[in-house]
Design an enzyme around this catalytic site. Structure first.
Site, short mmCIF file in Angstrom:
data_model
loop_
_atom_site.label_atom_id
_atom_site.label_comp_id
_atom_site.label_asym_id
_atom_site.label_seq_id
_atom_site.Cartn_x
_atom_site.Cartn_y
_atom_site.Cartn_z
N SER A 18 43.51 41.73 42.96
CA SER A 18 43.91 41.56 41.71
C SER A 18 43.96 42.76 40.67
O SER A 18 43.89 44.04 41.47
CB SER A 18 43.45 40.36 41.11
OG SER A 18 44.16 39.92 39.72
N HIS A 45 48.24 40.28 42.64
CA HIS A 45 48.49 39.66 41.68
C HIS A 45 49.40 40.73 40.56
O HIS A 45 49.05 41.78 40.29
CB HIS A 45 47.46 39.14 40.78
CG HIS A 45 46.65 38.13 41.56
ND1 HIS A 45 45.57 37.61 41.11
CD2 HIS A 45 47.24 37.29 42.69
CE1 HIS A 45 44.92 36.69 41.93
NE2 HIS A 45 45.93 36.62 42.86
N ASP A 138 40.81 33.46 43.72
CA ASP A 138 41.73 33.76 44.76
C ASP A 138 41.40 34.56 45.87
O ASP A 138 40.77 35.72 45.78
CB ASP A 138 43.00 34.20 44.01
CG ASP A 138 44.32 33.83 44.89
OD1 ASP A 138 44.13 32.99 45.69
OD2 ASP A 138 45.36 34.50 44.54
#
Length: 197
Positions: A18, A45, A138
């Protein structure tokens, strides 16, 4: 072409990240000049408005064959595949991709957990999962699934991550096989080329 099909000995490297992970990818991928026996899957992401920015940037910086995943596309060795914005990335048993628009996981779609878990189910001991910089949880559950299915788990050293929360959270919650810097990750992936076990 037969030689492009995923052979039984191919290693699959799936990378999730991310915030701060793009910089790591741009350090690692240009060092991988020969990935003809590997498949690399990227779950990052990203905003819906990114269009093909990520694929184009990686292709330009690395010279590798980079493709955004399309639904039902067969997986071929020697390619870097990028999960598209706003879709979960799934792997089918027939070694093709599937895209899913079910609810977000960890506020994210694509979710690293969803992609890692799907890949772990299909590739088992042939899978190497790498978690990079990021700002939420995540990836941790996905890495646990990779471990349970006999795959290799690599986590970026939190002290080298622009945003250390994601790798630090994973390290606290599972026993990683390797905790590496960006340069060490590149060396590890290069070492997979040609390995058949």
């Amino acid at each position: 072409m037969e030689e492009n099909k995923l052979n039984p000995h191919a290693k699959v490297v799936i990378v999730g990240g991310s915030a701060g992970s793009l910089e790591v990818l741009l350090q690692v991928l240009p060092k991988l000049q020969n990935i003809e026996s590997l498949v690399i899957l990227l779950i990052v992401h990203r905003r819906n408005s990114d269009d093909n920015f990520l694929e184009e940037l990686i292709r330009m910086k690395s010279g590798l064959k980079v493709k955004e995943v399309e639904d039902k596309t067969p997986i071929k060795v020697g390619h870097v595949y990028v999960a598209p914005a706003d879709y979960h990335l799934l792997i089918e048993n027939n070694l093709s991709f599937s895209l899913d628009v079910s609810e977000k996981v960890n506020y994210s779609r694509p979710s690293i957990d969803v992609g890692f878990e799907s890949a772990a189910d299909v590739f088992g001991t042939k899978l190497v999962a790498i978690l990079l910089s990021g700002a939420n949880n995540d990836g941790t559950n996905g890495l646990l699934a990779v471990k349970e299915n006999g795959g290799i788990v690599i986590i970026q050293k939190p002290e080298t991550a622009e945003v250390p929360y994601m790798p630090a959270h994973a390290i606290k919650n599972l026993d990683a096989d390797y905790i590496l810097s960006a340069n060490e990750i590149a060396v590890f992936i290069k070492g997979l080329v040609g390995k058949t076990s």
